[in-house]
Design a protein around this motif. Sequence first.
Motif, mmCIF file in Angstrom:
data_model
loop_
_atom_site.group_PDB
_atom_site.id
_atom_site.type_symbol
_atom_site.label_atom_id
_atom_site.label_comp_id
_atom_site.label_asym_id
_atom_site.label_seq_id
_atom_site.Cartn_x
_atom_site.Cartn_y
_atom_site.Cartn_z
ATOM 1 N N LEU A 125 0.827 -1.216 0.000
ATOM 2 C CA LEU A 125 0.000 0.000 0.000
ATOM 3 C C LEU A 125 0.857 1.260 0.000
ATOM 4 N N VAL A 126 1.947 1.254 0.758
ATOM 5 C CA VAL A 126 2.814 2.434 0.822
ATOM 6 C C VAL A 126 3.589 2.609 -0.481
ATOM 7 N N ALA A 127 4.057 1.520 -1.082
ATOM 8 C CA ALA A 127 4.868 1.612 -2.287
ATOM 9 C C ALA A 127 4.111 2.249 -3.450
ATOM 10 N N LYS A 128 2.812 2.099 -3.469
ATOM 11 C CA LYS A 128 2.006 2.668 -4.562
ATOM 12 C C LYS A 128 2.099 4.188 -4.613
ATOM 13 N N TYR A 129 2.319 4.826 -3.477
ATOM 14 C CA TYR A 129 2.275 6.293 -3.407
ATOM 15 C C TYR A 129 3.657 6.924 -3.317
ATOM 16 N N MET A 130 4.677 6.186 -3.655
ATOM 17 C CA MET A 130 6.015 6.763 -3.676
ATOM 18 C C MET A 130 6.196 7.656 -4.904
ATOM 19 N N PRO A 131 7.015 8.701 -4.807
ATOM 20 C CA PRO A 131 7.175 9.636 -5.929
ATOM 21 C C PRO A 131 7.685 8.982 -7.202
#
Length: 328
Positions: A125-131
């Motif tokens: 879930l966190v990796a999806k919103y990385m720049p």
Amino acid sequence: MFWRIAWFEIKFWLRSWMLWVFFVVLGVAVFFAVGTPYVQLGIVLTNTHHNSPYVIQAYYSIISLFMLVMMAAFINSAALRDFRFNTNQIIFSTPIRRRDFLLGRFVGGTLVSLIPMLGVSAGILVAKYMPWAEPEQWGRIDWSAHLHAITVFALPTVFFMAAVLFAVAVLARNEIVPFVAAVGLLIGYILGDSLLTDPKYEPAAALLDPFGARTFVLVTKYWTVAEKNSISVGWSGMMLWNRLLWIAIGLAIFLFAYFRFSFAEKRTKARATEPEPRGLVIGSVASLATPKLQSSQWAKFLGSLKIHLRGTVTSIPFIIIMLAGAVN
């Protein structure tokens, strides 16, 4: 009483740094595996979405292998805390029922062991919103895929592993034995994986996999990219039989330990003492042989090293681990 014991176990670990370190370690590993091209964790992400149902379930099946040794710490503590701190005699003298004691500790330890595995979902879930995340490599968040992965892979696998480790711990009442059992399970799985590589053994390998990883590979073997991006493996077909089989085996192992468990102290064999010979004439103190004192620090170090090394290499856990490594 059952819920109080289980809740105590859960609260104890929720305040422990070890639980959250394991959660972060697994979450970070999955985060780098799906969010960067530099880390590969079991599967190769090519044309599927990095957060597709297929990827989520694949990582849950893979991470369960890493959890095996980690779980030994949680289950070991739940099963042997009273024996470790020598409070078992106090606890066992109270009107506590075996059902409440064993089920409370087992349920609490099992639920706690599930928490680090949730790091798989957190990392994805966190990796999806990385720049640096490329939008075309990611699909929408499918919460049902995470739920399916938890219920189909995480829960049954954690239950089976916890049942085995808990049974070994309460019956042996030794802190080392559960870790040896975890290593033995891991090596046994690797050995079985190498022996069942022939395609004609695929159904048997899929059914006999306690972690469900080989079952997942067989079920999704001929899926298209579109299916991998949209479909989750559920409780049906080969996966259903695999999960039911290992839940039943885990339940049988726990019940065996449950009925074998006793609040009584383990019996230890008393060492026979030799009778003192009669008619022994004691001479003067000066005539007795006095041991030579080792004044050298180096000699003391070597003597201590010899004692501890001999105690380690002749211990049963060390021998079992060495034999397991040789078999592997």
